[in-house]
Scaffold this motif. Structure first.
Motif, PDB file in Angstrom:
ATOM      1  N   ILE A   6      -4.802 -14.673  -2.836  1.00 34.56           N
ATOM      2  CA  ILE A   6      -3.797 -15.033  -3.840  1.00 34.56           C
ATOM      3  C   ILE A   6      -2.405 -14.691  -3.316  1.00 34.56           C
ATOM      4  N   SER A   7      -1.417 -15.380  -3.845  1.00 37.00           N
ATOM      5  CA  SER A   7      -0.028 -15.152  -3.446  1.00 37.00           C
ATOM      6  C   SER A   7       0.735 -14.558  -4.621  1.00 37.00           C
ATOM      7  N   PHE A   8       1.675 -13.677  -4.312  1.00 34.54           N
ATOM      8  CA  PHE A   8       2.507 -13.045  -5.328  1.00 34.54           C
ATOM      9  C   PHE A   8       3.971 -13.353  -5.046  1.00 34.54           C
ATOM     10  N   THR A   9       4.758 -13.424  -6.094  1.00 30.09           N
ATOM     11  CA  THR A   9       6.194 -13.512  -5.904  1.00 30.09           C
ATOM     12  C   THR A   9       6.657 -12.187  -5.297  1.00 30.09           C
ATOM     13  N   GLU A  10       7.808 -12.196  -4.691  1.00 31.52           N
ATOM     14  CA  GLU A  10       8.301 -10.972  -4.042  1.00 31.52           C
ATOM     15  C   GLU A  10       8.441  -9.809  -5.030  1.00 31.52           C
ATOM     16  N   PRO A  11       9.037 -10.030  -6.218  1.00 36.16           N
ATOM     17  CA  PRO A  11       9.142  -8.899  -7.151  1.00 36.16           C
ATOM     18  C   PRO A  11       7.771  -8.354  -7.566  1.00 36.16           C
ATOM     19  N   ASN A  12       6.802  -9.241  -7.786  1.00 34.87           N
ATOM     20  CA  ASN A  12       5.473  -8.780  -8.173  1.00 34.87           C
ATOM     21  C   ASN A  12       4.787  -8.036  -7.032  1.00 34.87           C
ATOM     22  N   ASP A  13       4.967  -8.516  -5.807  1.00 35.01           N
ATOM     23  CA  ASP A  13       4.382  -7.840  -4.658  1.00 35.01           C
ATOM     24  C   ASP A  13       4.997  -6.455  -4.481  1.00 35.01           C
ATOM     25  N   GLU A  14       6.302  -6.353  -4.666  1.00 34.11           N
ATOM     26  CA  GLU A  14       6.966  -5.047  -4.550  1.00 34.11           C
ATOM     27  C   GLU A  14       6.464  -4.085  -5.625  1.00 34.11           C
ATOM     28  N   TRP A  15       6.250  -4.587  -6.824  1.00 39.04           N
ATOM     29  CA  TRP A  15       5.738  -3.741  -7.908  1.00 39.04           C
ATOM     30  C   TRP A  15       4.329  -3.263  -7.577  1.00 39.04           C
ATOM     31  N   LEU A  16       3.488  -4.176  -7.083  1.00 39.45           N
ATOM     32  CA  LEU A  16       2.129  -3.799  -6.700  1.00 39.45           C
ATOM     33  C   LEU A  16       2.145  -2.724  -5.613  1.00 39.45           C
ATOM     34  N   LYS A  17       2.992  -2.919  -4.608  1.00 39.50           N
ATOM     35  CA  LYS A  17       3.103  -1.937  -3.520  1.00 39.50           C
ATOM     36  C   LYS A  17       3.552  -0.582  -4.055  1.00 39.50           C
ATOM     37  N   ALA A  18       4.485  -0.593  -4.984  1.00 40.60           N
ATOM     38  CA  ALA A  18       4.984   0.669  -5.557  1.00 40.60           C
ATOM     39  C   ALA A  18       3.880   1.406  -6.308  1.00 40.60           C
ATOM     40  N   GLN A  19       3.046   0.670  -7.039  1.00 39.41           N
ATOM     41  CA  GLN A  19       1.950   1.297  -7.763  1.00 39.41           C
ATOM     42  C   GLN A  19       0.951   1.939  -6.804  1.00 39.41           C
ATOM     43  N   VAL A  20       0.659   1.246  -5.716  1.00 38.01           N
ATOM     44  CA  VAL A  20      -0.262   1.783  -4.712  1.00 38.01           C
ATOM     45  C   VAL A  20       0.376   2.974  -4.003  1.00 38.01           C
ATOM     46  N   SER A  21       1.655   2.867  -3.688  1.00 36.96           N
ATOM     47  CA  SER A  21       2.363   3.961  -3.012  1.00 36.96           C
ATOM     48  C   SER A  21       2.419   5.217  -3.865  1.00 36.96           C
ATOM     49  N   SER A  22       2.487   5.041  -5.168  1.00 34.12           N
ATOM     50  CA  SER A  22       2.565   6.202  -6.064  1.00 34.12           C
ATOM     51  C   SER A  22       1.204   6.860  -6.272  1.00 34.12           C
ATOM     52  N   LYS A  23       0.197   6.327  -5.585  1.00 34.24           N
ATOM     53  CA  LYS A  23      -1.175   6.855  -5.656  1.00 34.24           C
ATOM     54  C   LYS A  23      -1.828   6.605  -7.015  1.00 34.24           C
ATOM     55  N   GLU A  24      -1.216   5.740  -7.815  1.00 39.74           N
ATOM     56  CA  GLU A  24      -1.821   5.374  -9.102  1.00 39.74           C
ATOM     57  C   GLU A  24      -3.097   4.572  -8.858  1.00 39.74           C
ATOM     58  N   TYR A  25      -3.066   3.746  -7.826  1.00 39.28           N
ATOM     59  CA  TYR A  25      -4.219   2.937  -7.425  1.00 39.28           C
ATOM     60  C   TYR A  25      -4.379   3.056  -5.917  1.00 39.28           C
ATOM     61  N   SER A  26      -5.599   2.864  -5.456  1.00 40.06           N
ATOM     62  CA  SER A  26      -5.838   2.998  -4.015  1.00 40.06           C
ATOM     63  C   SER A  26      -5.581   1.707  -3.255  1.00 40.06           C
ATOM     64  N   SER A  27      -5.521   0.581  -3.984  1.00 43.50           N
ATOM     65  CA  SER A  27      -5.265  -0.697  -3.313  1.00 43.50           C
ATOM     66  C   SER A  27      -4.733  -1.710  -4.317  1.00 43.50           C
ATOM     67  N   LYS A  28      -4.154  -2.780  -3.786  1.00 46.94           N
ATOM     68  CA  LYS A  28      -3.699  -3.864  -4.655  1.00 46.94           C
ATOM     69  C   LYS A  28      -4.886  -4.483  -5.390  1.00 46.94           C
ATOM     70  N   SER A  29      -6.012  -4.592  -4.708  1.00 51.40           N
ATOM     71  CA  SER A  29      -7.204  -5.184  -5.338  1.00 51.40           C
ATOM     72  C   SER A  29      -7.644  -4.383  -6.554  1.00 51.40           C
ATOM     73  N   GLU A  30      -7.647  -3.060  -6.424  1.00 54.71           N
ATOM     74  CA  GLU A  30      -8.029  -2.204  -7.542  1.00 54.71           C
ATOM     75  C   GLU A  30      -7.068  -2.408  -8.713  1.00 54.71           C
ATOM     76  N   LEU A  31      -5.785  -2.487  -8.406  1.00 52.77           N
ATOM     77  CA  LEU A  31      -4.772  -2.681  -9.439  1.00 52.77           C
ATOM     78  C   LEU A  31      -4.923  -4.030 -10.123  1.00 52.77           C
ATOM     79  N   VAL A  32      -5.100  -5.089  -9.351  1.00 55.03           N
ATOM     80  CA  VAL A  32      -5.252  -6.427  -9.933  1.00 55.03           C
ATOM     81  C   VAL A  32      -6.507  -6.485 -10.796  1.00 55.03           C
ATOM     82  N   ASN A  33      -7.606  -5.887 -10.333  1.00 51.71           N
ATOM     83  CA  ASN A  33      -8.823  -5.856 -11.147  1.00 51.71           C
ATOM     84  C   ASN A  33      -8.605  -5.106 -12.456  1.00 51.71           C
TER      85      ASN A  33
END
Length: 79
Positions: A6-33
């Protein structure tokens, strides 16, 4: 587990990366699920409310005033 590309817009991709970086989720896949699970639960809630509204509409009119309706609703909600 099914794999998807799947493709994400840049703002959405940055938000996903920030969530993973904050250790809230271990991966983008986990977050999207998790987001999909939340959306599914929300849709189930919406469907339930819709069914209750349809049932209420079919039950006819009331002579109760708005304060009585509110009090009854609160009682039913809180037991």
């Amino acid at each position: 587990m099914a794999r998807q590309s799947i493709s994400f817009t840049e703002p959405n991709d940055e938000w996903l990366k920030a969530q993973v970086s904050s250790k809230e989720y271990s991966s983008k896949s986990e977050l999207v699920n998790d987001l999909i699970r939340q959306a599914r639960q929300q849709q189930q809630h919406i469907d339930l409310v819709r069914l209750k509204l349809e049932k209420a509409e079919k039950s006819g009119f009331t002579t109760d005033n708005k304060d009585q309706i509110l009090a009854d609703s609160k009682y039913r909600l809180n037991g």
